[in-house]
Design a protein around this motif. Structure first.
Motif, PDB file in Angstrom:
ATOM      1  N   ARG A  38      -3.489   8.611  -3.738  1.00  0.00           N
ATOM      2  CA  ARG A  38      -3.551   7.569  -2.707  1.00  0.00           C
ATOM      3  C   ARG A  38      -4.562   6.496  -3.128  1.00  0.00           C
ATOM      4  NH1 ARG A  38      -8.301   8.421   0.050  1.00  0.00           N
ATOM      5  NH2 ARG A  38      -9.112  10.554   0.018  1.00  0.00           N
ATOM      6  N   THR A  39      -4.452   5.335  -2.510  1.00  0.00           N
ATOM      7  CA  THR A  39      -5.337   4.210  -2.801  1.00  0.00           C
ATOM      8  C   THR A  39      -6.625   4.370  -2.002  1.00  0.00           C
ATOM      9  OG1 THR A  39      -3.379   2.827  -3.127  1.00  0.00           O
ATOM     10  CG2 THR A  39      -5.489   1.696  -2.845  1.00  0.00           C
TER      11      THR A  39
ATOM     12  N   LEU B 244      -8.565   3.501 -10.671  1.00  0.00           N
ATOM     13  CA  LEU B 244      -7.201   4.026 -10.816  1.00  0.00           C
ATOM     14  C   LEU B 244      -7.187   5.522 -11.138  1.00  0.00           C
ATOM     15  CD1 LEU B 244      -4.171   3.690 -10.901  1.00  0.00           C
ATOM     16  CD2 LEU B 244      -4.369   2.862 -13.272  1.00  0.00           C
TER      17      LEU B 244
ATOM     18  N   ARG C 111       2.477   1.579  -3.450  1.00  0.00           N
ATOM     19  CA  ARG C 111       1.515   2.029  -4.462  1.00  0.00           C
ATOM     20  C   ARG C 111       1.204   3.508  -4.301  1.00  0.00           C
ATOM     21  NH1 ARG C 111      -4.089   2.457  -5.955  1.00  0.00           N
ATOM     22  NH2 ARG C 111      -4.544   1.344  -7.923  1.00  0.00           N
ATOM     23  N   ASN C 112       1.002   3.961  -3.066  1.00  0.00           N
ATOM     24  CA  ASN C 112       0.712   5.373  -2.829  1.00  0.00           C
ATOM     25  C   ASN C 112       1.887   6.252  -3.227  1.00  0.00           C
ATOM     26  OD1 ASN C 112      -1.832   4.799  -1.867  1.00  0.00           O
ATOM     27  ND2 ASN C 112      -1.258   4.885   0.289  1.00  0.00           N
TER      28      ASN C 112
ATOM     29  N   ASP D 202      -7.683   7.374  -8.020  1.00  0.00           N
ATOM     30  CA  ASP D 202      -6.513   7.243  -7.148  1.00  0.00           C
ATOM     31  C   ASP D 202      -5.372   8.152  -7.603  1.00  0.00           C
ATOM     32  OD1 ASP D 202      -7.930   5.413  -5.726  1.00  0.00           O
ATOM     33  OD2 ASP D 202      -6.769   3.663  -6.346  1.00  0.00           O
TER      34      ASP D 202
ATOM     35  N   LEU E   4       0.829  -1.200   0.000  1.00  0.00           N
ATOM     36  CA  LEU E   4       0.000   0.000   0.000  1.00  0.00           C
ATOM     37  C   LEU E   4       0.871   1.260   0.000  1.00  0.00           C
ATOM     38  CD1 LEU E   4      -2.867   1.224   0.216  1.00  0.00           C
ATOM     39  CD2 LEU E   4      -2.616   1.107   2.709  1.00  0.00           C
TER      40      LEU E   4
ATOM     41  N   ASP F 156      -1.274  -3.914  -7.531  1.00  0.00           N
ATOM     42  CA  ASP F 156      -2.689  -4.244  -7.413  1.00  0.00           C
ATOM     43  C   ASP F 156      -2.907  -5.730  -7.140  1.00  0.00           C
ATOM     44  OD1 ASP F 156      -3.121  -1.614  -7.903  1.00  0.00           O
ATOM     45  OD2 ASP F 156      -4.067  -1.866  -9.862  1.00  0.00           O
TER      46      ASP F 156
END
Length: 374
Positions: A251-252, A243, A161-162, A246, A158, A183
């Motif tokens: 951010r997710t 997506l 990804r962020n 995001d 997480l 993902d």
């Protein structure tokens, strides 16, 4: 399981002390601000590898010093283990069991479980969903090492990804292959976390409900509702379609990191409609269920830490809790109270023996049944 001996060096307001404890009830008494809670926090440190009140290790060092250490001898099922924690400014925190250092701190969690009831627990009710997730995650992590590993890995992906989302916004270029890699991991670990949380809350709620009824004399109906978008059939599809949002938010915005636990009384939010006494009873019942579920899983009783527990509970609910102590529902217990005579009176009424520790500015005097020992 119980702690036989605890030694502190430059931890919070303690310069250097060593304490020997009773296997049963230990009462830490003295005016507020003298260091009662710090002893409970040291025990929490040795169980969960961190402070219950301040997550920044350097701020738990005694003022003016650069290092602290905590050491204790635990007795569990006839076996003695020495657990130690050391931290020095600018270095990594070290944890050892019988002088052997762990490679990962997560390997230690769950071996010497504790249940702490403290005044700041009210944040579970009054604050946002993140606090409630952390509360229930802490229980699950003591129960299930696989859950702990999944949670650690989920949070790592997480964060990555962020970080990537912010970078893409800055550069104006999106690496879709990288995002899809993150993902896949988030969806897989998130699904496992969701399933374990769903399974856990069913068993936990039954224990919680029983303890709440006992403490309140069945005066109110209470509910805990686990809410997660991950359980929706279209979650994975919606996650992939999200997506664009995001990227805009950097951010997710979907996943188990947004889950919540709704705490209800008489069908209404406890935060808004519960009295102080009802909220405190709810919290105590949450912790009693925590205690019982750990005991059932591990096969022994965790250590119970009660910090200023008698405040905000009426006399009936206090006596119900103390009766559980008298019935030997619990194993080793630590109680802090600024009003020594109140604790003595409550324990005496139910014929409970206890060892008292009178604390004054980092100095501890031991007294059993009110008689000071040299």
């Amino acid at each position: 399981m119980h702690i036989e001996k605890l030694s502190l060096f430059n931890f919070k307001n303690y310069e250097e002390i060593t304490l020997n404890f009773s296997e049963k009830v230990n009462c830490l008494v003295g005016v507020n601000g003298t260091g009662k809670t710090n002893i409970l926090d040291a025990i929490h440190y040795l169980s969960l590898t961190k402070s219950a009140f301040n997550s920044i290790d350097s701020q738990n060092i005694r003022f003016g010093e650069k290092v602290f250490s905590i050491r204790a001898v635990f007795s569990k099922e006839g076996k003695h283990s020495e657990v130690s924690c050391g931290f020095q400014e600018g270095t990594k925190k070290a944890f050892r069991i019988d002088r052997k250092e762990y490679e990962r701190l997560s390997e230690h969690i769950g071996k010497f479980p504790v249940v702490l009831i403290a005044p700041n627990d009210v944040d579970v009710i009054r604050e946002g969903s993140e606090i409630r997730r952390k509360f229930f995650d802490a229980i699950l992590c003591q129960m299930d090492n696989q859950y702990l590993d999944n949670l650690v890995k989920y949070n790592q992906y997480l964060r990555q990804r962020n970080s990537a989302l912010k970078k893409f916004t800055f550069t104006g270029r999106v690496d879709y292959d990288l995002i899809h890699t993150y993902d896949r991991s988030l969806l897989a670990f998130g699904k496992s976390i969701f399933e374990r949380r769903s399974e856990f809350i069913k068993d936990y709620f039954l224990l919680f409900q029983r303890h709440y009824s006992l403490l309140s004399q069945n005066k109110e109906s209470v509910t805990i509702i686990y809410k997660s978008e991950v359980g929706d059939e279209a979650f994975e599809e919606n996650f992939n379609l999200n997506l664009k949002k995001d990227l805009a938010l950097e951010r997710t915005s979907m996943g188990v990191h947004r889950d919540d636990y709704k705490l209800m009384i008489e069908g209404k939010p406890l935060k808004k409609f519960g009295s102080q006494g009802q909220q405190k009873t709810f919290l105590v019942a949450l912790k009693m269920a925590h205690f019982e579920i750990i005991k059932g899983l591990k096969g022994f009783k965790p250590i119970l830490l009660l910090d200023d527990i008698f405040d905000k509970l009426d006399s009936f609910r206090i006596k119900q809790l103390v009766r559980m102590i008298a019935d030997q529902t619990f194993g080793q217990i630590f109680i802090t109270d600024a009003r020594e005579e109140r604790t003595k009176e409550i324990l005496k009424e139910l014929n409970i023996d206890a060892t008292f520790y009178q604390i004054d500015k980092g100095i501890v005097k031991e007294a059993t049944h009110g008689e000071e020992k040299i």
